[in-house]
Design a protein around this motif. Structure first.
Motif, PDB file in Angstrom:
ATOM      1  N   LEU A  33       0.808  -1.222   0.000  1.00  0.00           N
ATOM      2  CA  LEU A  33       0.000   0.000   0.000  1.00  0.00           C
ATOM      3  C   LEU A  33       0.841   1.272   0.000  1.00  0.00           C
ATOM      4  N   GLU A  34       2.149   1.154  -0.090  1.00  0.00           N
ATOM      5  CA  GLU A  34       3.005   2.329   0.039  1.00  0.00           C
ATOM      6  C   GLU A  34       2.706   3.392  -1.024  1.00  0.00           C
ATOM      7  N   SER A  36      -0.722   4.803  -0.465  1.00  0.00           N
ATOM      8  CA  SER A  36      -0.728   5.641   0.740  1.00  0.00           C
ATOM      9  C   SER A  36      -0.122   7.012   0.449  1.00  0.00           C
ATOM     10  N   LYS A  37       0.975   7.028  -0.302  1.00  0.00           N
ATOM     11  CA  LYS A  37       1.597   8.310  -0.652  1.00  0.00           C
ATOM     12  C   LYS A  37       0.606   9.192  -1.419  1.00  0.00           C
ATOM     13  N   VAL A  96      -6.750   4.774   7.042  1.00  0.00           N
ATOM     14  CA  VAL A  96      -5.330   4.587   6.737  1.00  0.00           C
ATOM     15  C   VAL A  96      -4.586   4.036   7.948  1.00  0.00           C
ATOM     16  N   VAL A 136      -0.791   3.041   8.378  1.00  0.00           N
ATOM     17  CA  VAL A 136      -0.257   4.370   8.099  1.00  0.00           C
ATOM     18  C   VAL A 136      -0.502   5.241   9.329  1.00  0.00           C
ATOM     19  N   TYR A 186       4.379  10.745   7.566  1.00  0.00           N
ATOM     20  CA  TYR A 186       3.656   9.491   7.785  1.00  0.00           C
ATOM     21  C   TYR A 186       4.606   8.312   7.657  1.00  0.00           C
ATOM     22  N   LEU A 219       4.523   3.904   7.305  1.00  0.00           N
ATOM     23  CA  LEU A 219       3.714   2.731   6.966  1.00  0.00           C
ATOM     24  C   LEU A 219       4.432   1.508   7.526  1.00  0.00           C
TER      25      LEU A 219
END
Length: 192
Positions: free
Chosen positions: A85-86, A89-90, A132, A137, A176, A178
């Motif tokens: 999910l990196e 997520s970004k 998130v 996250v 953030y 993760l």
């Protein structure tokens, strides 16, 4: 000695020589052959043992290599699951930032429609942060924390009263992580 006796003697000698030639030689050559065979047998046994040791060593090394490959593959799969999910997520962090900016602007809370819109944005941000966080996250960088170059990016240093040196005085943009990996460092101002 007569001639006949001489012939008999010669004949006897010839017979003895023929018998000696036909008789097996002494035990020495036979013993030598047996000793040689035993020596060869010992050499072959040593070679077999050496080959067996090499084979066992090769087997152990191969098993160890297979175990290492299996462990590395499992780690890679685990990392892939953890950090899949990196990128997503970004990208979602920009939406979170925009919602936070919308809430940071002064709003006229006397007007019911503006107040309802403000409350809706607040609830949306809260739900998005909860979602998130559910996937690992987490925000980093808060005023008063000690500056950590692994988590924070210092934009400037300035003297600040009442704040210890090397502590965060202002957060310009939240950072953030993760699952323990920084996906965006927090942009902060640090007390000198």
């Amino acid at each position: 000695m007569s001639e006949q006796e001489q012939k008999t003697n010669v004949n006897e000698k010839a017979v003895e020589e023929i018998q000696q030639e036909n008789e097996p030689q002494s035990a020495d050559p036979l013993e030598e052959a047996i000793a040689r065979v035993q020596e060869l047998e010992e050499q072959l046994k040593a070679q077999v043992e050496e080959t067996a040791k090499k084979e066992q060593d090769l087997l152990l090394r191969t098993r160890a290599e297979i175990d290492n490959i299996r462990r590395r593959t499992e780690q890679d799969i685990e990392k892939a699951h953890k950090f899949a999910l990196e990128k997503f997520s970004k990208d979602i962090l920009n939406t979170i930032d925009n919602l936070e900016r919308a809430l940071a602007t002064p709003a006229n809370t006397e007007d019911e429609s503006v107040k309802a819109l403000f409350d809706g944005v607040q609830l949306t941000l809260k739900e998005l942060l909860s979602t998130v966080a559910h996937f690992g996250v987490e925000p980093v960088g808060a005023v008063g924390e000690i500056f950590n170059p692994d988590l924070h990016q210092a934009i400037s240093m300035q003297p600040a009263e009442g704040v210890e040196s090397n502590h965060i005085t202002a957060v310009l943009q939240k950072g953030y992580i993760l699952n323990g990996r920084v996906i965006r460092p927090a942009m902060v101002m640090v007390a000198a």
